[in-house]
Each structure stands twice: as C-alpha cells, then as structure tokens.
Motif scaffolding. Structure first.
Motif: not given
Length: 70
Positions: A15-16, A24-25, A37-38, A43-45
């Motif tokens: 994923l990274k 990492e967070d 987690l989802y 939100r980030k992607t």
C-alpha cells in the motif's frame, strides 16, 4: 474485510508503494478495528470504501498466490 495479522506487514508495504502519501500512522491495523483503517485509507487516498476493499483484496490474492508458489 478479512485481514490477517501475518499478512498485514506485507500488505502495508504494498500500500505504501502504491500510495506514497500513506504514513505508518495511516496504516495501523488492529483486529476488530478494520473499519477505522478503511476510513483512514479512504481519506488519504481519495478512493471509495469499495475501491479500498478491492485494492486490498487484490493485494491479498497476489500475496497468497506468491506464498503458495514458494
């Protein structure tokens, strides 16, 4: 989602690689808290929950195929 702890270290690396903005967070996994987690990954992607699930599932399948070939 069905993530096993032993797979997570591999999936996290994949994923990274795919999403360099993940930290990492963002990738902290706790059994029973998969939904959180989802949400972080969405939100980030900028992907939908379905997209995130599909991406993780395809990575899991690739990991399992590779593991059975070794």
């Amino acid at each position: 989602m069905n993530i096993r702890g032993y797979q997570w270290s591999v999936l996290k690396k994949l994923l990274k690689q795919r999403f360099s903005e993940l930290t990492e967070d963002d990738l902290v996994f706790e059994t029973g808290k998969e939904k959180e987690l989802y949400i972080r990954l969405e939100r980030k992607t900028g992907k939908t929950e379905e997209d995130v699930a599909r991406i993780i599932k395809s990575m899991q399948q690739a990991y399992l195929q590779q593991s059975t070939l070794l």
